[in-house]
Design a protein around this motif. Structure first.
Motif, PDB file in Angstrom:
ATOM      1  N   TYR A  74     -26.488  29.639  46.720  1.00 44.40           N
ATOM      2  CA  TYR A  74     -26.160  28.545  45.799  1.00 44.40           C
ATOM      3  C   TYR A  74     -24.724  28.682  45.290  1.00 44.40           C
ATOM      4  O   TYR A  74     -23.976  27.701  45.263  1.00 44.40           O
ATOM      5  N   ARG A  75     -24.333  29.874  44.893  1.00 45.45           N
ATOM      6  CA  ARG A  75     -23.004  30.064  44.305  1.00 45.45           C
ATOM      7  C   ARG A  75     -21.883  29.936  45.331  1.00 45.45           C
ATOM      8  O   ARG A  75     -20.838  29.349  45.034  1.00 45.45           O
ATOM      9  N   LYS A  76     -22.092  30.459  46.519  1.00 49.16           N
ATOM     10  CA  LYS A  76     -21.001  30.519  47.496  1.00 49.16           C
ATOM     11  C   LYS A  76     -20.947  29.308  48.422  1.00 49.16           C
ATOM     12  O   LYS A  76     -19.866  28.947  48.906  1.00 49.16           O
ATOM     13  N   ILE A  77     -22.083  28.683  48.672  1.00 46.32           N
ATOM     14  CA  ILE A  77     -22.125  27.593  49.659  1.00 46.32           C
ATOM     15  C   ILE A  77     -22.440  26.251  49.001  1.00 46.32           C
ATOM     16  O   ILE A  77     -21.671  25.288  49.117  1.00 46.32           O
ATOM     17  N   ILE A  78     -23.568  26.196  48.305  1.00 49.88           N
ATOM     18  CA  ILE A  78     -24.065  24.912  47.799  1.00 49.88           C
ATOM     19  C   ILE A  78     -23.173  24.357  46.702  1.00 49.88           C
ATOM     20  O   ILE A  78     -22.786  23.176  46.730  1.00 49.88           O
ATOM     21  N   PHE A  79     -22.843  25.180  45.720  1.00 53.06           N
ATOM     22  CA  PHE A  79     -22.071  24.679  44.579  1.00 53.06           C
ATOM     23  C   PHE A  79     -20.706  24.120  44.993  1.00 53.06           C
ATOM     24  O   PHE A  79     -20.340  23.022  44.550  1.00 53.06           O
ATOM     25  N   PRO A  80     -19.927  24.822  45.844  1.00 50.82           N
ATOM     26  CA  PRO A  80     -18.657  24.197  46.271  1.00 50.82           C
ATOM     27  C   PRO A  80     -18.845  22.901  47.051  1.00 50.82           C
ATOM     28  O   PRO A  80     -18.036  21.976  46.918  1.00 50.82           O
ATOM     29  N   LEU A  81     -19.899  22.817  47.851  1.00 52.25           N
ATOM     30  CA  LEU A  81     -20.138  21.584  48.608  1.00 52.25           C
ATOM     31  C   LEU A  81     -20.504  20.418  47.706  1.00 52.25           C
ATOM     32  O   LEU A  81     -20.241  19.257  48.042  1.00 52.25           O
TER      33      LEU A  81
END
Length: 295
Positions: free
Chosen positions: A203-210
């Protein structure tokens, strides 16, 4: 036997038809822009008239309502700001709006990630409840909500507004963010898991920036709704030191309903910030609503 030969006959394009088509397109574009300009002026003129009238005196507003102000004097704005206690109301609205937007973006992004990329029992039922929340009128839960806030001693506090604002803003936010995440390839998630990412790290590294483009859209909608909300603010906040801008403006308009220069000044002060925010961030609203469909 003589060899077969083929004759290519060139087809001449009708230059007149091509020219007529281009002219029709040009006229349609011109007509479209003229129509949109006229429609924009129709909707935007009352705001311009409100701002210009805030610089004038009451007798000038009535005698020549459509004339331009002789001078741009901000004394009316300063007087309305001080008399109407707008600094306190603006501070309360800013605090409530910021905390509401942060809460909606955090909870909605987590929920959208769970609904879109995780599989758990009851997910369809929970998603159906969020969809049902879009159709529930605000008045349907006043009695129960007021009783709960009374028991928890939350009335006359910021949380009496922040909690219901987050609750009413979550359904639309979750649906928009989930629709965007559904377009993200699952292979990206699988590659991150093969590298050792758990759910929280994913969530922190992939989902949130997307999600940042769509979260900008959700944040702007949430800010506009919480900034302009009146009904809950009237019901749950009785302390004048905690009232937000819509409630303060309502009290101000009732006291100065005949002093139009001050009333217009107060309305201009309250209206302009959200208009400016929308003008600067409207491209993010369009991008956030369409980006998931274009991926």
């Amino acid at each position: 036997m003589p060899p077969l030969t083929t004759t290519v006959i060139p087809i001449k394009k009708n230059s007149n038809s091509v020219k007529a088509t281009s002219n029709n397109k040009w006229f349609s574009h011109i007509g479209y822009y003229i129509f949109m300009i006229v429609l924009s002026c129709f909707y935007f003129y009352p705001i311009v008239w409100l701002i210009l009238s805030s610089f004038r005196e009451n007798n000038k507003i009535f005698s020549t309502p459509f004339a331009l102000p002789e001078t741009i004097n901000l004394q009316n704005w300063s007087k309305a700001w001080n008399i109407g206690n707008m600094s306190t109301y603006a501070k309360n609205s800013i605090i409530v709006t910021i905390l509401t937007v942060i809460g909606i973006l955090l909870f909605a992004s987590l929920a959208a990630f769970a609904f879109s990329k995780l599989r758990f029992r009851g997910s369809s039922l929970l998603m159906l409840m969020f969809i049902f929340g879009l159709f529930m009128p605000l008045q349907s839960f006043f009695i129960a909500q007021s009783y709960i806030f009374e028991q928890l001693n939350l009335k006359d506090s910021y949380w009496a507004l922040i909690i219901p604002y987050i609750g009413t803003g979550l359904p639309l936010a979750v649906i928009l963010l989930k629709a965007y995440l559904d377009s993200v390839p699952r292979e990206l998630m699988e590659a991150a898991r093969m590298d050792g990412c758990g759910d929280w790290l994913l969530y922190r590294k992939i989902i949130f920036p997307l999600l940042i483009p769509s979260m900008a859209t959700v944040g702007i909608f949430s800010a506009l709704n919480s900034w302009n909300e009146l009904l809950l603010a009237m019901l749950y906040i009785q302390n004048d030191a905690l009232k937000t801008i819509p409630v303060g403006l309502l009290a101000f308009s009732s006291r100065y309903m005949t002093d139009y220069k001050l009333l217009f000044s107060a309305l201009a002060i309250i209206t302009l910030p959200m208009i400016i925010v929308y003008i600067f961030f409207h491209r993010y609203i369009v991008a956030g609503l369409t980006e998931g469909a274009l991926k």
